[in-house]
Design a protein around this motif. Structure first.
Motif: not given
Length: 609
Positions: A315-317, A163-165
């Motif tokens: 997206q962001g964490s 989701d973050t990377r």
């Protein structure tokens, strides 16, 4: 800087622009964070008619006589949403490709896992049952439960990475490589040379850990990635071959997709039938070689589909939000309703805005009931294998019968998808997620109750009664294996059938609920949280280890049945109100998904659709 549009995303937006000729009721979406969206819907589609409005003549296709009907492919009017039958859409090719990855992952997992109990529990050259490491039932069960704990705990870390990377596709590729390394190690250390030189236990444990880590990544990312391949977000009208007009429903389509996913999972699990025969008739190395080779099909699918698959931009964490919800919900005392964690409660009592949504809180709450179900389900891979060894199995291996659960799913899932669900739709009888999950939980409790009764029946038969296989018999060696009690393994079949039917209702529905109710930017994370409940169930099974011995197994199974039954009642009573909100929650979820896709193309953060 906004990412440049990808071809698949452009196609999604093009589809949305076509739909704009007949727009849905307006809804404003304004993003304030990476994990939530503020949604202000207009009155719902299914608003009732004015009581003073006279009933107008109806045409055969659901519209009023003389009314201009919505063309096929366009968004239906509110009246059409209320009157036309809702159906699932056709499944795109990309969904089938990802389903193939799921099938190969499960084929390898069950092919490797099915011989575990015998491989670890029994000594080599056992005349009755194949074995290798000779660690006994308790240690074998503990290792199996520990493996399950690892497999279902690691999805959380993989989901954050996706989701973050890396995004789902690259995470799946990395996890597949780790998975392939682990199963290759298990195969290599089961070869006769490794067994003879005493390195099999260390190699097996290392392979289990590596396999479990890789499996965690696939479990976290494959189900949401499969659902991501279905890009339609709005309902639309379609005319069937017989002339009937229907509404293609996104929620029903996702239910169908997750049903396909679970069917593929269980089809792949039939590899356990082959590997349990191979462990007995050839050797363990042959049993482990087959699933290791089969996993390469997943690699082929990933390479073939790399330019086809729909990929969401990471997206962001958002992991912190989950912990914040639990912290806010349990502040001042534990409450299973978790109402204190909801945005409206935080706003009213503390005057602060939070970054998560009400549906996110409901998703976390849903997961609290699943560990007990997984503890019950885990018995088919451990103690029920040992229970089968206490009966007459004829020419069949004792660890082949657990596959009856998968066979039940393979037969029942198409019946539910293609017969039961359409029938309920025609009868306009809702069968919403909370009810489906509760039915599954009840069936799981029934399976454990039956297992308890069967164990008591086994204890009532000779020659060893409540100490099967461990008693002195005339003409036998003292302290040796006296063989099974005088009862057929056929009595065990209903346990697996009930377990399979339970999974049909609660497992894919839980995955579907996790996907549809999660914020658009955290699909993998929320589904991984549901996966973690399996790890909790494995931990609970591990705690119960002291009860896994004769003659206490009757009480053990009965206790699981009682706790599962109580959990079912509490679950349904506490969450049944969300059945009535299902349509509204699905509509808002679809708008969030569409909003994220537009933002990925650099569109405005606030818009009208």
């Amino acid at each position: 800087m906004s990412p440049s549009p990808s071809p698949h995303a452009a196609a999604v937006v093009a589809n949305g622009d076509d739909e704009a000729h007949n727009p849905a009721p307006s809804i404003s979406i304004s993003t304030t964070s990476s994990s939530s969206a503020i949604l202000t819907p207009t009155p719902p589609y299914n608003s009732k008619k004015n009581e003073n409005e006279k009933e107008k003549p109806q045409s055969d296709d659901g519209g009023e006589a003389g009314e201009v009907l919505t063309p096929d492919g366009n968004v239906p009017t509110p009246k059409e949403l209320d009157t036309l039958r809702h159906v699932a859409d056709k499944i795109p090719l990309n969904v089938w490709l990802v389903a193939g990855i799921s099938l190969t992952e499960r084929f390898t997992y069950y092919g490797i896992n099915s011989p575990f109990q015998n491989y670890v529990q029994n000594p080599p050259h056992d005349p009755l049952h194949p074995g290798a490491l000779d660690l006994g039932q308790s240690r074998a069960t503990n290792l199996n439960d520990g493996f399950q704990f690892l497999v279902y705990l690691t999805p959380l870390a993989w989901a954050i990475l996706a989701d973050t990377r890396l995004g789902a596709y690259r995470t799946i590729c990395l996890a597949t490589a780790v998975y392939l390394t682990g199963v290759t190690l298990i195969f290599a250390t089961s070869l006769p040379a490794a067994l003879d030189n005493g390195i099999s236990l260390g190699g097996f444990l290392t392979g289990m850990v590596t396999t479990g880590i890789g499996l965690g990544g696939l479990k976290a990312c494959v189900p949401p990635f499969m659902a991501d391949q279905y890009t339609a977000t709005r309902p639309r009208v379609r005319t069937l071959k017989g002339g009937a007009r229907v509404v293609v429903d996104r929620a029903l389509t996702l239910q169908k997709i997750y049903g396909l996913w679970y069917w593929c999972v269980n089809l792949g699990s039939l590899s356990g039938i082959a590997t349990t025969w191979m462990e007995r008739d050839i050797a363990f190395w042959a049993a482990y070689l087959l699933p290791t080779c089969f996993l390469w099909f997943a690699v082929v699918i990933l390479v073939v589909g790399r330019k086809r698959f729909v990929r969401r931009v990471p997206q962001g964490s958002v992991l912190a939000d989950a912990f914040k919800v639990f912290g806010a919900a349990f502040k001042g005392g534990f409450s299973p309703k978790m109402d204190k964690g909801k945005p409206e409660y935080q706003r009213a009592h503390y005057g602060r805005e939070v970054s998560w949504s009400t549906s996110f809180v409901e998703e976390l709450k849903l997961g609290l009931a699943f560990p007990i179900a997984w503890t019950c389900h885990s018995q088919i891979n451990t103690n029920l294998v040992s229970q089968a060894a206490q009966t007459h199995t004829g020419p069949l291996p004792n660890d082949v019968f657990q596959n009856l659960s998968a066979l039940t799913v393979i037969l029942a899932m198409p019946l539910v998808t293609h017969l039961l669900n359409p029938l309920l739709a025609r009868l306009r009888t809702p069968f919403p997620p909370i009810s489906r999950i509760a039915v599954g939980f009840l069936l799981q409790a029934t399976s454990m109750a039956y297992a308890s009764g069967l164990q008591k029946l086994i204890y009532s038969r000779g020659p060893c009664y409540d100490h099967p296989r461990h008693c002195d018999i005339p003409g036998g060696s003292a302290g040796g294996d006296a063989g099974p009690n005088d009862i057929s393994v056929a009595y065990q079949i209903p346990v697996y059938v009930l377990d399979g039917l339970a999974g049909v209702f609660f497992y894919p529905t839980g995955q579907e609920y996790a996907y549809t109710k999660a914020p658009a930017s955290m699909k993998a994370l929320v589904q991984s949280i549901l996966m973690v409940t399996v790890a909790v169930g494995a931990a609970l099974a591990f705690v119960l280890t002291p009860a896994y011995k004769d003659p206490q197994n009757v009480i053990m199974y009965a206790s699981l049945a009682g706790v599962m039954g109580l959990t079912t009642g509490v679950f349904f009573w506490g969450l049944r109100k969300y059945n009535a909100l299902e349509g509204e929650m699905n509509e808002l979820s679809a708008k969030q998904v569409e909003g994220q896709r537009r933002r990925e193309l650099g569109r405005e953060d606030s818009y009208r659709v």
